[in-house]
Design a protein around this motif. Sequence first.
Motif, PDB file in Angstrom:
ATOM      1  N   ILE A 136      54.534  15.612  76.384  1.00  6.60           N
ATOM      2  CA  ILE A 136      55.735  16.358  76.044  1.00  6.60           C
ATOM      3  C   ILE A 136      56.741  15.408  75.407  1.00  6.60           C
ATOM      4  CG2 ILE A 136      56.621  16.038  78.378  1.00  6.60           C
ATOM      5  CD1 ILE A 136      58.070  18.724  78.081  1.00  6.60           C
ATOM      6  N   SER A 137      57.408  15.902  74.397  1.00  4.23           N
ATOM      7  CA  SER A 137      58.411  15.072  73.740  1.00  4.23           C
ATOM      8  C   SER A 137      59.695  15.066  74.566  1.00  4.23           C
ATOM      9  CB  SER A 137      58.706  15.594  72.333  1.00  4.23           C
ATOM     10  OG  SER A 137      59.439  16.803  72.398  1.00  4.23           O
ATOM     11  N   VAL A 138      60.467  14.032  74.383  1.00  2.00           N
ATOM     12  CA  VAL A 138      61.764  13.938  75.061  1.00  2.00           C
ATOM     13  C   VAL A 138      62.616  15.148  74.682  1.00  2.00           C
ATOM     14  CG1 VAL A 138      63.914  12.611  75.178  1.00  2.00           C
ATOM     15  CG2 VAL A 138      61.705  11.431  75.210  1.00  2.00           C
ATOM     16  N   GLN A 139      62.591  15.521  73.402  1.00  2.00           N
ATOM     17  CA  GLN A 139      63.409  16.649  72.948  1.00  2.00           C
ATOM     18  C   GLN A 139      62.974  17.962  73.602  1.00  2.00           C
ATOM     19  OE1 GLN A 139      66.246  16.376  71.354  1.00  2.00           O
ATOM     20  NE2 GLN A 139      66.459  18.535  71.816  1.00  2.00           N
ATOM     21  N   SER A 140      61.667  18.174  73.757  1.00  2.00           N
ATOM     22  CA  SER A 140      61.187  19.398  74.414  1.00  2.00           C
ATOM     23  C   SER A 140      61.650  19.463  75.858  1.00  2.00           C
ATOM     24  CB  SER A 140      59.666  19.479  74.363  1.00  2.00           C
ATOM     25  OG  SER A 140      59.227  19.624  73.053  1.00  2.00           O
ATOM     26  N   LEU A 141      61.568  18.334  76.551  1.00  2.00           N
ATOM     27  CA  LEU A 141      62.020  18.286  77.937  1.00  2.00           C
ATOM     28  C   LEU A 141      63.511  18.578  78.029  1.00  2.00           C
ATOM     29  CD1 LEU A 141      61.565  17.717  80.937  1.00  2.00           C
ATOM     30  CD2 LEU A 141      61.915  15.292  80.434  1.00  2.00           C
ATOM     31  N   LEU A 142      64.292  17.893  77.221  1.00  2.00           N
ATOM     32  CA  LEU A 142      65.748  18.104  77.256  1.00  2.00           C
ATOM     33  C   LEU A 142      66.119  19.518  76.829  1.00  2.00           C
ATOM     34  CD1 LEU A 142      67.061  14.695  75.917  1.00  2.00           C
ATOM     35  CD2 LEU A 142      67.109  15.544  78.270  1.00  2.00           C
ATOM     36  N   SER A 143      65.385  20.078  75.903  1.00  2.00           N
ATOM     37  CA  SER A 143      65.647  21.446  75.455  1.00  2.00           C
ATOM     38  C   SER A 143      65.482  22.434  76.605  1.00  2.00           C
ATOM     39  CB  SER A 143      64.707  21.804  74.315  1.00  2.00           C
ATOM     40  OG  SER A 143      64.860  23.140  73.936  1.00  2.00           O
ATOM     41  N   GLN A 144      64.417  22.285  77.397  1.00  2.00           N
ATOM     42  CA  GLN A 144      64.217  23.172  78.544  1.00  2.00           C
ATOM     43  C   GLN A 144      65.331  23.007  79.570  1.00  2.00           C
ATOM     44  OE1 GLN A 144      62.203  25.722  79.436  1.00  2.00           O
ATOM     45  NE2 GLN A 144      61.619  25.606  77.298  1.00  2.00           N
ATOM     46  N   VAL A 145      65.729  21.777  79.813  1.00  2.00           N
ATOM     47  CA  VAL A 145      66.777  21.518  80.793  1.00  2.00           C
ATOM     48  C   VAL A 145      68.102  22.082  80.301  1.00  2.00           C
ATOM     49  CG1 VAL A 145      68.103  19.692  81.920  1.00  2.00           C
ATOM     50  CG2 VAL A 145      65.614  19.498  81.751  1.00  2.00           C
ATOM     51  N   GLU A 146      68.414  21.852  79.048  1.00  2.00           N
ATOM     52  CA  GLU A 146      69.698  22.291  78.518  1.00  2.00           C
ATOM     53  C   GLU A 146      69.795  23.803  78.419  1.00  2.00           C
ATOM     54  OE1 GLU A 146      69.815  19.846  75.016  1.00  2.00           O
ATOM     55  OE2 GLU A 146      70.419  18.087  76.196  1.00  2.00           O
ATOM     56  N   GLN A 147      68.673  24.505  78.342  1.00  3.96           N
ATOM     57  CA  GLN A 147      68.695  25.971  78.352  1.00  3.96           C
ATOM     58  C   GLN A 147      69.254  26.505  79.668  1.00  3.96           C
ATOM     59  OE1 GLN A 147      64.978  27.862  77.423  1.00  3.96           O
ATOM     60  NE2 GLN A 147      64.721  26.661  75.550  1.00  3.96           N
ATOM     61  N   GLU A 148      69.143  25.710  80.716  1.00  2.00           N
ATOM     62  CA  GLU A 148      69.605  26.133  82.034  1.00  2.00           C
ATOM     63  C   GLU A 148      71.114  25.986  82.203  1.00  2.00           C
ATOM     64  OE1 GLU A 148      67.675  27.676  84.294  1.00  2.00           O
ATOM     65  OE2 GLU A 148      66.416  27.604  82.532  1.00  2.00           O
ATOM     66  N   GLU A 149      71.716  25.166  81.376  1.00  2.00           N
ATOM     67  CA  GLU A 149      73.149  24.938  81.528  1.00  2.00           C
ATOM     68  C   GLU A 149      73.920  26.108  80.957  1.00  2.00           C
ATOM     69  OE1 GLU A 149      73.949  20.326  81.650  1.00  2.00           O
ATOM     70  OE2 GLU A 149      73.470  21.028  79.637  1.00  2.00           O
ATOM     71  N   VAL A 150      74.756  26.669  81.782  1.00  2.00           N
ATOM     72  CA  VAL A 150      75.577  27.800  81.364  1.00  2.00           C
ATOM     73  C   VAL A 150      77.025  27.347  81.373  1.00  2.00           C
ATOM     74  CG1 VAL A 150      76.267  30.163  81.904  1.00  2.00           C
ATOM     75  CG2 VAL A 150      73.925  29.397  82.389  1.00  2.00           C
ATOM     76  N   PRO A 151      77.731  27.437  80.239  1.00  2.00           N
ATOM     77  CA  PRO A 151      79.124  27.004  80.244  1.00  2.00           C
ATOM     78  C   PRO A 151      79.982  27.888  81.123  1.00  2.00           C
ATOM     79  CG  PRO A 151      78.493  27.956  78.099  1.00  2.00           C
ATOM     80  CD  PRO A 151      77.266  27.938  78.978  1.00  2.00           C
ATOM     81  N   PHE A 152      80.903  27.270  81.826  1.00  2.00           N
ATOM     82  CA  PHE A 152      81.827  28.020  82.658  1.00  2.00           C
ATOM     83  C   PHE A 152      82.934  28.596  81.797  1.00  2.00           C
ATOM     84  CE2 PHE A 152      79.941  24.903  85.542  1.00  2.00           C
ATOM     85  CZ  PHE A 152      79.496  25.758  86.529  1.00  2.00           C
ATOM     86  N   SER A 153      83.302  29.857  82.043  1.00  2.00           N
ATOM     87  CA  SER A 153      84.378  30.456  81.252  1.00  2.00           C
ATOM     88  C   SER A 153      85.621  30.679  82.070  1.00  2.00           C
ATOM     89  CB  SER A 153      83.912  31.770  80.647  1.00  2.00           C
ATOM     90  OG  SER A 153      83.190  32.550  81.558  1.00  2.00           O
TER      91      SER A 153
END
Length: 123
Positions: free
Chosen positions: A106-123
């Motif tokens: 797995i590429s570093v970018q693929s791993l980070l992409s999956q992780v970053e999909q989980e981050e939801v900005p607080f409003s």
Amino acid sequence: MRILHVEDMQEISQIFADILSTKNYHFDSISDGRAGLELAVNKTYDLILLDMCMPKYSGVDFLLDLKARRPSELSKVVIVSALEMSAYQEQELLNLGIRTILKKPISVQSLLSQVEQEEVPFS
């Protein structure tokens, strides 16, 4: 963000930990599938990275036991595995409720992409 990585290869766990620590994610890594299941059941994680090939207790065992004990956590599972799976097997895993399947290497970018999909900005 809290991430659980269940993987029996220490080298891969260390690489994931190094990558994710650069982004300041909290990362628990465990090489025993049964102990990983206990963590997944008793702690709250935003993402669970799971290898399918582990000795004594496979990724399938982990998923079925997680479904029985804490089914809401299945949607947090990202399978990261070199295991060759048929389209049918992959679809069955997705039908079980997991998030997605990533193939090793797995590429570093693929791993980070999956992780970053989980981050939801607080409003």
